[in-house]
Design a protein around this motif. Sequence first.
Motif, PDB file in Angstrom:
ATOM      1  N   GLY A   1      39.656 -52.679 -19.425  1.00  0.00           N
ATOM      2  CA  GLY A   1      40.516 -53.207 -20.481  1.00  0.00           C
ATOM      3  C   GLY A   1      39.833 -54.155 -21.444  1.00  0.00           C
ATOM      4  N   VAL A   2      38.590 -54.491 -21.189  1.00  0.00           N
ATOM      5  CA  VAL A   2      37.856 -55.403 -22.073  1.00  0.00           C
ATOM      6  C   VAL A   2      37.520 -54.675 -23.375  1.00  0.00           C
ATOM      7  N   ILE A   3      37.736 -55.370 -24.489  1.00  0.00           N
ATOM      8  CA  ILE A   3      37.407 -54.807 -25.804  1.00  0.00           C
ATOM      9  C   ILE A   3      36.072 -55.391 -26.252  1.00  0.00           C
ATOM     10  N   VAL A   4      35.123 -54.515 -26.570  1.00  0.00           N
ATOM     11  CA  VAL A   4      33.798 -54.917 -27.043  1.00  0.00           C
ATOM     12  C   VAL A   4      33.580 -54.315 -28.422  1.00  0.00           C
ATOM     13  N   GLY A   5      32.739 -54.931 -29.228  1.00  0.00           N
ATOM     14  CA  GLY A   5      32.540 -54.414 -30.576  1.00  0.00           C
ATOM     15  C   GLY A   5      31.162 -54.688 -31.116  1.00  0.00           C
ATOM     16  N   ALA A   6      30.825 -53.984 -32.212  1.00  0.00           N
ATOM     17  CA  ALA A   6      29.559 -54.183 -32.907  1.00  0.00           C
ATOM     18  C   ALA A   6      29.659 -53.593 -34.309  1.00  0.00           C
ATOM     19  N   PRO A   7      29.047 -54.272 -35.298  1.00  0.00           N
ATOM     20  CA  PRO A   7      28.967 -53.705 -36.643  1.00  0.00           C
ATOM     21  C   PRO A   7      27.634 -52.975 -36.807  1.00  0.00           C
ATOM     22  N   ASN A   8      27.498 -52.237 -37.900  1.00  0.00           N
ATOM     23  CA  ASN A   8      26.191 -51.698 -38.255  1.00  0.00           C
ATOM     24  C   ASN A   8      25.255 -52.871 -38.501  1.00  0.00           C
ATOM     25  N   ALA A   9      24.006 -52.713 -38.114  1.00  0.00           N
ATOM     26  CA  ALA A   9      23.014 -53.750 -38.380  1.00  0.00           C
ATOM     27  C   ALA A   9      22.361 -53.489 -39.728  1.00  0.00           C
ATOM     28  N   PRO A  10      22.019 -54.543 -40.466  1.00  0.00           N
ATOM     29  CA  PRO A  10      21.285 -54.327 -41.713  1.00  0.00           C
ATOM     30  C   PRO A  10      19.943 -53.678 -41.400  1.00  0.00           C
ATOM     31  N   CYS A  11      19.606 -52.663 -42.149  1.00  0.00           N
ATOM     32  CA  CYS A  11      18.380 -51.929 -41.876  1.00  0.00           C
ATOM     33  C   CYS A  11      17.871 -51.320 -43.196  1.00  0.00           C
ATOM     34  N   PRO A  12      16.617 -51.584 -43.574  1.00  0.00           N
ATOM     35  CA  PRO A  12      16.121 -51.054 -44.846  1.00  0.00           C
ATOM     36  C   PRO A  12      15.955 -49.534 -44.850  1.00  0.00           C
ATOM     37  N   THR A  13      15.734 -48.944 -43.685  1.00  0.00           N
ATOM     38  CA  THR A  13      15.616 -47.488 -43.583  1.00  0.00           C
ATOM     39  C   THR A  13      16.586 -47.000 -42.520  1.00  0.00           C
ATOM     40  N   PRO A  14      17.081 -45.779 -42.641  1.00  0.00           N
ATOM     41  CA  PRO A  14      18.012 -45.268 -41.630  1.00  0.00           C
ATOM     42  C   PRO A  14      17.379 -45.254 -40.230  1.00  0.00           C
ATOM     43  N   GLU A  15      18.101 -45.810 -39.290  1.00  0.00           N
ATOM     44  CA  GLU A  15      17.638 -45.847 -37.911  1.00  0.00           C
ATOM     45  C   GLU A  15      18.858 -45.879 -37.002  1.00  0.00           C
ATOM     46  N   ARG A  16      18.881 -45.022 -35.992  1.00  0.00           N
ATOM     47  CA  ARG A  16      20.085 -44.931 -35.160  1.00  0.00           C
ATOM     48  C   ARG A  16      20.381 -46.215 -34.407  1.00  0.00           C
ATOM     49  N   LYS A  17      19.370 -46.997 -34.087  1.00  0.00           N
ATOM     50  CA  LYS A  17      19.606 -48.240 -33.359  1.00  0.00           C
ATOM     51  C   LYS A  17      20.374 -49.263 -34.199  1.00  0.00           C
ATOM     52  N   ALA A  18      20.494 -49.003 -35.498  1.00  0.00           N
ATOM     53  CA  ALA A  18      21.264 -49.884 -36.371  1.00  0.00           C
ATOM     54  C   ALA A  18      22.721 -49.446 -36.452  1.00  0.00           C
ATOM     55  N   HIS A  19      23.052 -48.250 -35.966  1.00  0.00           N
ATOM     56  CA  HIS A  19      24.420 -47.739 -36.042  1.00  0.00           C
ATOM     57  C   HIS A  19      25.339 -48.523 -35.113  1.00  0.00           C
ATOM     58  N   ALA A  20      26.547 -48.755 -35.582  1.00  0.00           N
ATOM     59  CA  ALA A  20      27.530 -49.520 -34.809  1.00  0.00           C
ATOM     60  C   ALA A  20      27.819 -48.857 -33.462  1.00  0.00           C
ATOM     61  N   GLU A  21      27.910 -47.528 -33.448  1.00  0.00           N
ATOM     62  CA  GLU A  21      28.208 -46.817 -32.205  1.00  0.00           C
ATOM     63  C   GLU A  21      27.089 -47.012 -31.177  1.00  0.00           C
ATOM     64  N   TYR A  22      25.860 -46.952 -31.641  1.00  0.00           N
ATOM     65  CA  TYR A  22      24.713 -47.152 -30.754  1.00  0.00           C
ATOM     66  C   TYR A  22      24.699 -48.577 -30.223  1.00  0.00           C
ATOM     67  N   ARG A  23      24.971 -49.531 -31.107  1.00  0.00           N
ATOM     68  CA  ARG A  23      24.921 -50.946 -30.724  1.00  0.00           C
ATOM     69  C   ARG A  23      25.997 -51.304 -29.710  1.00  0.00           C
ATOM     70  N   VAL A  24      27.167 -50.708 -29.807  1.00  0.00           N
ATOM     71  CA  VAL A  24      28.240 -51.023 -28.863  1.00  0.00           C
ATOM     72  C   VAL A  24      28.074 -50.254 -27.548  1.00  0.00           C
ATOM     73  N   SER A  25      27.301 -49.175 -27.553  1.00  0.00           N
ATOM     74  CA  SER A  25      27.190 -48.320 -26.362  1.00  0.00           C
ATOM     75  C   SER A  25      26.645 -49.066 -25.142  1.00  0.00           C
ATOM     76  N   SER A  26      25.789 -50.057 -25.355  1.00  0.00           N
ATOM     77  CA  SER A  26      25.239 -50.799 -24.219  1.00  0.00           C
ATOM     78  C   SER A  26      26.301 -51.633 -23.501  1.00  0.00           C
ATOM     79  N   LYS A  27      27.449 -51.840 -24.146  1.00  0.00           N
ATOM     80  CA  LYS A  27      28.522 -52.644 -23.557  1.00  0.00           C
ATOM     81  C   LYS A  27      29.613 -51.791 -22.919  1.00  0.00           C
ATOM     82  N   LEU A  28      29.465 -50.460 -23.006  1.00  0.00           N
ATOM     83  CA  LEU A  28      30.510 -49.562 -22.519  1.00  0.00           C
ATOM     84  C   LEU A  28      30.256 -49.138 -21.089  1.00  0.00           C
ATOM     85  N   ASP A  29      31.308 -48.673 -20.426  1.00  0.00           N
ATOM     86  CA  ASP A  29      31.184 -48.123 -19.089  1.00  0.00           C
ATOM     87  C   ASP A  29      31.763 -46.706 -19.065  1.00  0.00           C
TER      88      ASP A  29
END
Length: 131
Positions: A36-64
């Motif tokens: 039931g815990v709600i976790v979140g993340a925004p896109n990270a500023p990134c000069p070139t496209p990189e998946r590690k900057a995507h909000a979905e990727y950034r929040v994935s480490s907090k998911l189960d």
Amino acid sequence: MRKSIQYFFDLAIKIAYSKNDGRSFRVGSIGIRKDGVIVGAPNAPCPTPERKAHAEYRVSSKLDYGATLYVARVLRQDGSAAIARPCPNCQRVLISKNVKKVYYTISPNEYGIWFPDGNVDSYYKINANDI
């Protein structure tokens, strides 16, 4: 009380606005873990496209296992919702985390649900029952 889909999209939009960079859009994601815990993340500023900057990727480490994800893209010019379906790289990460489903914005009055288990999408109009 069951919260509405729009409620979670609104949370994701608030997270998207928490970072300010020069792009023409902002993306925020929130996940609801099985506990039931709600976790979140925004896109990270990134000069070139990189998946590690995507909000979905950034929040994935907090998911189960079995988590649900909400992703919202907001256009800077008018604040309207735009398509926020996870990219193939983020999809692979979400599948490895065994995410149950991903809700994503399509337009101001439409959203989609991606089911990673079968790689299936469903599309819906936002109506009064969703608000």
